[in-house]
Design an enzyme around this catalytic site. Structure first.
Site: not given
Length: 261
Positions: A107, A134, A172, A187
């Site tokens: 994150p 963690e 992809r 896309d």
């Protein structure tokens, strides 16, 4: 160093080089979501890309397969140890090549976007490391990880799903993986904008008809409408993307012509 990885040693080309991926996780079975299903599964079966899966527990030194330990300084949770994770990365590099960049899902990492994916596709091999608990001992990150990536400001149980999300998006884009080569180009986000709305049969559903322009057979007019709808939808739903795109006068004029549709 993240900035060095993104700016140095990577050829300035749009050619897709990626053909090999590594996946390091204490839950190696999770990779079946990529290797066994859909477009990505077909790509693996057809040999357009290969995926090496490594379980860090293989390098544990005790009978329990321990890969984590309590954090120095106290606090909740456990931390994945530097020696074990380093050994897993070294094993991956032995299989995929010493030059394969190592990507840790975190994150705290840089948020993935199409520009970054284009850069990653220029590597022949990539190694994804999925953390748990963690996270990783910082000494592993500083010594063995080339870049940390995030899929958004959310917290999840581990790095496996974010890693597979990025792997799916990369696979992809490998030439020949999609049945229609234009699909990836059209896309959302590829050109910095959201995709236009799409319709299929029936022509009328619960009183709502397909936009008449799509039934006209006028391909130039349809392309014009779709481009305008892409702009309109991006303005309505993701104005932050419009700010990055810096719309041209032609795009603004196009949007105005179709604004009421």
């Amino acid at each position: 160093n993240h900035s060095e990885f993104l700016s140095g040693g990577i050829p300035m080309t749009n050619e897709v080089m990626l053909s090999k991926l590594g996946f390091i996780s204490i839950f190696p079975e999770m990779i079946s979501a990529v290797t066994d299903w859909g477009v990505t599964g077909r790509a693996v079966r057809d040999g357009r890309c290969s995926i090496e899966v490594i379980d860090p527990r293989e390098f544990a030194t005790d009978k329990h397969g321990t890969v984590d330990d309590r954090p120095y300084g106290g606090g909740p949770g456990m931390v994945m140890t530097a020696p074990i994770m380093t050994a897993a990365v070294e094993s991956a590099k032995n299989r995929l090549g010493d030059q394969a960049p190592v990507i840790a899902m975190s994150p705290q990492g840089q948020v993935v976007d199409e520009q970054l994916l284009t850069t990653l596709l220029q590597q022949e091999a990539l190694i994804f490391v999925a953390g748990r608990y963690e996270g990783f001992d910082e000494r592993f990150v500083s010594r063995s990880v080339d870049i940390e990536l995030s899929v958004g400001d959310i917290v999840v149980s581990g790095g496996e799903i974010p890693a597979m999300l990025v792997m799916d998006s990369l696979i992809r884009r490998i030439p020949g993986v999609l049945g229609d080569e234009l699909s990836a180009e059209q896309d959302s986000f590829v050109d910095g904008l959201l995709d236009c709305p799409h319709y299929t049969r029936p022509e009328i559903f619960e009183g709502e008809a397909v936009p008449s322009v799509l039934l006209s057979g006028d391909h130039a007019r349809i392309a014009d409408w779709r481009a305008a709808q892409s702009l309109k939808r991006t303005l309505e739903r993701r104005p932050d993307l419009i700010a990055k795109c810096d719309l041209s006068e032609e795009q603004r004029s196009l949007l105005a012509r179709w604004e009421m549709l």
